[in-house]
Design a protein around this motif. Structure first.
Motif, short mmCIF file in Angstrom:
data_model
loop_
_atom_site.label_atom_id
_atom_site.label_comp_id
_atom_site.label_asym_id
_atom_site.label_seq_id
_atom_site.Cartn_x
_atom_site.Cartn_y
_atom_site.Cartn_z
N ALA A 1 37.12 38.13 35.05
CA ALA A 1 35.92 37.49 34.53
C ALA A 1 34.83 38.54 34.28
O ALA A 1 34.10 38.49 33.28
N GLU A 2 34.76 39.51 35.19
CA GLU A 2 33.71 40.53 35.08
C GLU A 2 33.90 41.37 33.81
O GLU A 2 32.96 41.63 33.06
N THR A 3 35.13 41.78 33.56
CA THR A 3 35.36 42.64 32.39
C THR A 3 35.28 41.84 31.10
O THR A 3 34.77 42.34 30.09
N ALA A 4 35.75 40.61 31.11
CA ALA A 4 35.67 39.77 29.91
C ALA A 4 34.21 39.54 29.54
O ALA A 4 33.83 39.60 28.36
N ALA A 5 33.39 39.29 30.55
CA ALA A 5 31.96 39.07 30.27
C ALA A 5 31.33 40.35 29.74
O ALA A 5 30.56 40.33 28.78
N ALA A 6 31.66 41.48 30.35
CA ALA A 6 31.03 42.74 29.95
C ALA A 6 31.40 43.12 28.52
O ALA A 6 30.58 43.69 27.80
N LEU A 7 32.63 42.79 28.13
CA LEU A 7 33.08 43.21 26.80
C LEU A 7 33.01 42.09 25.78
O LEU A 7 33.42 42.26 24.63
N GLY A 8 32.56 40.94 26.20
CA GLY A 8 32.43 39.82 25.26
C GLY A 8 33.78 39.33 24.75
O GLY A 8 33.92 38.96 23.59
N GLU A 9 34.78 39.36 25.62
CA GLU A 9 36.13 38.94 25.20
C GLU A 9 36.59 37.78 26.07
O GLU A 9 35.89 37.36 27.00
N GLU A 10 37.76 37.23 25.75
CA GLU A 10 38.24 36.04 26.46
C GLU A 10 39.05 36.44 27.70
O GLU A 10 39.64 37.51 27.77
N LEU A 11 39.09 35.52 28.65
CA LEU A 11 39.89 35.73 29.86
C LEU A 11 41.38 35.78 29.51
O LEU A 11 41.81 35.14 28.54
N THR A 12 42.13 36.54 30.30
CA THR A 12 43.57 36.65 30.06
C THR A 12 44.40 36.31 31.29
O THR A 12 45.61 36.28 31.22
N GLY A 13 43.76 36.06 32.43
CA GLY A 13 44.52 35.72 33.64
C GLY A 13 45.13 36.92 34.32
O GLY A 13 46.24 36.86 34.84
N ASN A 14 44.41 38.04 34.36
CA ASN A 14 44.96 39.27 34.94
C ASN A 14 44.18 39.80 36.14
O ASN A 14 44.29 40.97 36.48
N ALA A 15 43.42 38.94 36.81
CA ALA A 15 42.71 39.37 38.01
C ALA A 15 43.60 39.08 39.21
O ALA A 15 43.77 37.94 39.60
N ARG A 16 44.19 40.10 39.77
CA ARG A 16 45.17 39.91 40.86
C ARG A 16 44.81 40.77 42.06
O ARG A 16 44.31 41.89 41.91
N ALA A 17 45.09 40.25 43.24
CA ALA A 17 44.93 41.01 44.49
C ALA A 17 46.31 41.18 45.10
O ALA A 17 47.13 40.27 45.07
N VAL A 18 46.56 42.33 45.70
CA VAL A 18 47.90 42.59 46.23
C VAL A 18 48.21 41.69 47.42
O VAL A 18 49.37 41.34 47.65
N ASN A 19 47.20 41.34 48.20
CA ASN A 19 47.37 40.35 49.27
C ASN A 19 45.99 39.87 49.71
O ASN A 19 44.97 40.25 49.10
N PHE A 20 45.94 39.08 50.78
CA PHE A 20 44.69 38.42 51.19
C PHE A 20 43.62 39.40 51.63
O PHE A 20 42.45 39.04 51.77
N GLU A 21 43.99 40.65 51.88
CA GLU A 21 43.00 41.61 52.39
C GLU A 21 42.12 42.20 51.30
O GLU A 21 41.18 42.93 51.60
N TYR A 22 42.44 41.90 50.05
CA TYR A 22 41.77 42.60 48.94
C TYR A 22 41.16 41.64 47.91
O TYR A 22 41.63 40.52 47.74
#
Lengths: 446, 411
Positions: free
Chosen positions: A305-326
């Motif tokens: 969401a942060e990068t999509a907002a900064a670049l004025g582009e659409e979300l792609t569903g690529n914000a992932r965390a390797v596990n619950f700690e991150y």
């Protein structure tokens, strides 16, 4: 369920994790266990800064929300903030692996039997001095809630095994592995022919491989090598967090710029089956098929969401965390080169002397990318010839993308059981990759 | 039946940096507990994340014992040791303040670059106790300051890196190092003549260590699958090469001083190679027993699983010479980033060096073009091995320099 703090954005990601792990070395069981736990990652955003907390105490989530909120600055305009406006507020239950496909309906002993059915292939080879078989599975139920009203439940599952073996013959050593994963237990059944072939090919390699003569060659990449190449050389550059606030990168990476040959398309898609199957990311965004390169032209980036907002582009569903700690950051899901139209023989034809990279140890990508082959062969007069030992294949990323001159119709998507993608501190993240067989005009081979 | 309790409590504060500004702060507090039961033939293990009911864990460990996973080794016994090592910047506020201070300085000193990644402070508290008199407690704190450097005019993702891990906050040295890297980066040197050069790696750079991890793996070694199999007692490297597996906090190791089987070594180190002679591969109890090797105390594995052979931290012994003395008047190639290279199975090595500086023994002179390095493990640690510097580079902890001659070509 939670009382989200006023005048701030916040979300809670709860992970209910079940895992199995079986390790057998030289016929002796080293480990056989199941693990279950629940944990959470909490985020609060005030428009300037994010505040994160990871906890294994689900009863303390509300306290953590309140604590993080006390660190943040209340913001009356938070709902109008570009990042918050981008975030989706999906609702519903999307559990795909809680019925018969749930790998935890199968006992640990049955999983052991599947793994051990492959052992005879390495045990009967005289050249194998050391081997290890490992089975892993993981089912993660994710629950996502946000102050925007997201109330989402979805799951992820991967099942895989690796058979690692070290051969020795006189002074020569050779280590190879057979590694495969998917989303269901059936993905790893009935692979005896493939495993047998891997062992036999390795026996031939250790017996006959000679050091390559260093130089520049036309190179044929297998789907595994092509997939790793796409991932390392281009995939990471498409992760938009690398370009936030960076005017030079944004100028260089303008959409529509020619970055590769006309036959080249590179795609990232979290809907594809395999270990990169991520139908919602860790911000609750639905996965999209994203063309990073379409017919040689730069056509997309991977976003949070942060990068999509900064670049004025659409979300792609690529914000992932390797596990619950991150915290989630921009990551790939399944990244591949789209197939072409040639047969494998057509791809090789016309190569007087070249190299075929069959399997890999690893790859990396900066302005120069590298592939460290495991098994490789010379190509002579359009045919696969003798095996060769290669430390590393290198090339300039952009030059190579423009020198892709052939793609086969045959195409494979691959998932490995062990290992994964590393980005900064978050490793290993399961990702899928693949492609057709690919011909590159020239690469440096050492 | 012996009962053993193993606990790891990890706490961390982290500050994430994007484009030379603080973008987020993160806190972690993760508790892991496991119970092991030994019956002389097998081990049963059960673990839990967070607060747990230990009686339930014991019951689960008993169930796990029924799987009869072989582990016919006695638990470590009759050893009591407790230690605590503190570090700077453990408080959330002081870490954030230190970060802001450094970033402010870098914004001023290096306006042509942007800096991103992570500063963190962490504590690892571990304990292992059993019915046989084992009582080990370790508390180690450390800080990690890591920055990815980007030239604002470049379209690369990463142009350079800086950082260190240690217990002291070396603010001035860290800034000096970062400034030196940036200044050298801006001073692009012309082509280098191809040939053999002294090449300098930081002692924490895994590039040249990789083959040693594989070759000294006790399982591979013992089964005949290692380049060094059958070579115990044989001199295979230069007599300047002494290599330890280490859990010594002074070597920059911040996990506990005991391995996952509760084994503790003298000075928390074990020499695997001494004066170029192979002493032993690294082993745990199982590997040592299976292949009749020396037990070196290198057990790893997950907290809730049986111990298995782990990957220890390896460290070369320092020489008595500074980097300048080791270079003996020659200029060297200092490798900052060498990503993606590898060894062949028989020990040949090649890697691109994406970022290298010309180095006079004290300071970076300028940036070299991208290079290709090649050699062979038996040369790198044999005739071409010059040694490890006696001093830490710029006085930063755990920043010794390893120097060896290698073939250098343009990329």
């Amino acid at each position: 369920m939670y009382s989200f703090p006023d005048l701030l954005y916040s979300d809670v990601r709860i992970e209910d994790v079940s895992k199995s792990d079986i390790v057998v070395t030289l016929g002796r069981t080293d480990n056989m266990k199941e693990q279950r736990y629940s944990a959470a990652f909490i985020r609060v955003f005030d428009g300037e800064r994010w505040y994160f907390s990871a906890t294994t105490d689900l009863d303390s989530i509300q306290d953590e929300l309140d604590r993080l909120a006390s660190l943040a600055k209340k913001n009356r305009s938070i709902e109008e903030h570009g990042v918050v406006r981008k975030l989706q507020a999906n609702k519903g239950s999307y559990l795909r692996f809680d019925g018969d496909l749930n790998v935890f309906k199968t006992s640990l002993n049955e999983k052991y039997d599947i793994l051990s059915s492959y052992f005879p292939h390495v045990e009967k080879s005289e050249l194998v001095k050391f081997w290890r078989g490992q089975y892993i599975d993981q089912r993660v139920g994710k629950r996502f809630f946000s102050s925007k009203g997201a109330n989402l439940e979805f799951d992820y599952q991967r099942v895989g095994f690796r058979l690692l073996f070290q051969m020795a013959k006189d002074e020569e050593q050779f280590m190879e592995r057979y590694d495969l994963a998917g989303n269901e237990l059936d993905s790893i059944k009935g692979l005896h022919e493939e495993v047998r072939k891997t062992v036999e090919t390795s026996e031939d390699f250790i017996r006959n491989a000679r050091p390559v003569v260093s130089g520049s060659y036309p190179v044929i990449l297998s789907p595994e090598a092509a997939g790793v190449f796409a991932h390392e050389s281009f995939g990471h550059k498409s992760e938009a967090d690398f370009m936030i606030g960076d005017r030079t990168m944004m100028e260089e990476w303008k959409m529509g710029r020619r970055v590769g040959s006309e036959i080249l398309s590179i795609v990232d898609d979290g809907n594809k089956p395999g270990v990169g199957n991520v139908i919602f990311d860790d911000e609750g965004t639905k996965a999209e098929e994203t063309y990073l390169v379409r017919e040689g032209l730069l056509s997309g980036r991977l976003h949070s969401a942060e990068t999509a907002a900064a670049l004025g582009e659409e979300l792609t569903g690529n914000a992932r965390a390797v596990n619950f700690e991150y915290e989630p950051i921009v990551r790939m899901t399944t990244t591949f080169i789209s197939p072409g139209e040639l047969s494998f023989d057509e791809l090789l034809s016309g190569i007087k002397e070249g190299v075929y990279v069959d399997s890999l140890n690893h790859g990396s990508g900066m302005s120069t990318f590298t592939l460290a082959p495991c098994r490789a062969y010379m190509v002579r007069n359009g045919k696969i010839a003798e095996p060769v030992k290669i430390s590393v294949v290198t090339g300039s990323v952009f030059q190579t993308l423009n020198e892709i001159e052939g793609l086969t119709e045959e195409f494979k998507l691959l998932s490995f059981a062990l290992g994964g993608c590393g980005k900064m501190e978050q490793y290993p993240l399961p990702v899928g990759f693949g492609g057709p067989y690919v011909r590159v005009r020239s690469l440096s081979v050492h | 039946m012996t009962k053993e309790r193993y606990v790891v409590h990890y706490t961390e504060n982290a500050v994430k940096i994007v484009q030379t500004q603080v973008s987020s702060v993160r806190k972690k507090d993760i508790l892991r507990t496991s119970i092991r039961l030994y019956d002389g033939k097998s081990m049963g293990v059960a673990g839990a994340l967070g607060e747990c009911n230990e009686e339930e864990l014991v019951a689960k460990a008993k169930e796990s014992l029924k799987l009869a996973i072989p582990y016919p080794y006695e638990a470590s016994r009759e050893l009591v040791r407790e230690e605590r090592h503190r570090s700077d910047l453990q408080g959330e506020e002081e870490l954030l303040e230190a970060t802001e201070e450094i970033l402010q300085k870098l914004r001023r000193d290096q306006p042509h670059f942007s800096f991103s990644h992570l500063f963190k402070s962490a504590r690892v508290e571990s304990s292992m106790q059993n019915d046989l008199g084992l009582n080990l407690k370790s508390s180690r704190e450390f800080i990690s300051l890591e920055l990815v450097i980007k030239d604002k005019k470049s379209s690369n993702i990463i142009d350079a890196m800086t950082g260190y891990e240690g217990r002291k906050f070396h603010k001035d040295s860290f800034i000096e190092l970062t400034n030196m890297i940036c200044d050298a980066y801006m001073n692009q040197l012309p082509d280098i003549e191809e040939g053999v050069y002294p090449v300098v790696f930081r002692s924490d750079d895994m590039t040249y260590y990789k083959k040693l991890y594989e070759s000294l793996n006790g399982m591979l070694f013992g089964s005949g699958g290692s380049l060094l199999s059958g070579k115990i007692g044989k001199k295979v490297f230069s007599d300047k090469v002494t290599l330890f597996q280490t859990r010594n906090v002074e070597d920059g190791f911040f996990e506990p001083f005991f391995d996952k089987e509760g084994t503790v070594n003298d000075s928390d180190r074990f020499a695997l190679i001494e004066d170029g002679v192979v002493i032993s591969p690294y082993t745990d109890k199982k590997t040592a027993a299976t292949f009749n090797l020396t037990h070196t105390g290198s057990a790893g594995g997950e907290y809730d699983g049986l111990p298995e052979l782990g990957m220890p931290m390896l460290k070369f012994a320092e020489s008595h010479k500074t980097a300048k003395q080791l270079l003996d008047g020659q200029k060297a190639i200092f490798i900052l980033i060498a990503s993606g290279g590898d060894f062949t199975q028989d020990g040949r090595f090649a890697t691109p060096a994406q970022l290298a500086f010309l180095f006079d023994g004290d300071r970076f002179i300028g940036r070299l073009p991208e290079l290709s390095l090649s050699s062979h493990i038996f040369d790198m640690l044999g005739k071409d091995f010059r040694g490890v510097s006696s001093e830490d580079f710029l006085g930063i902890e755990n920043a010794k320099l390893t120097i060896m001659d290698m073939n250098v070509k343009k990329l």
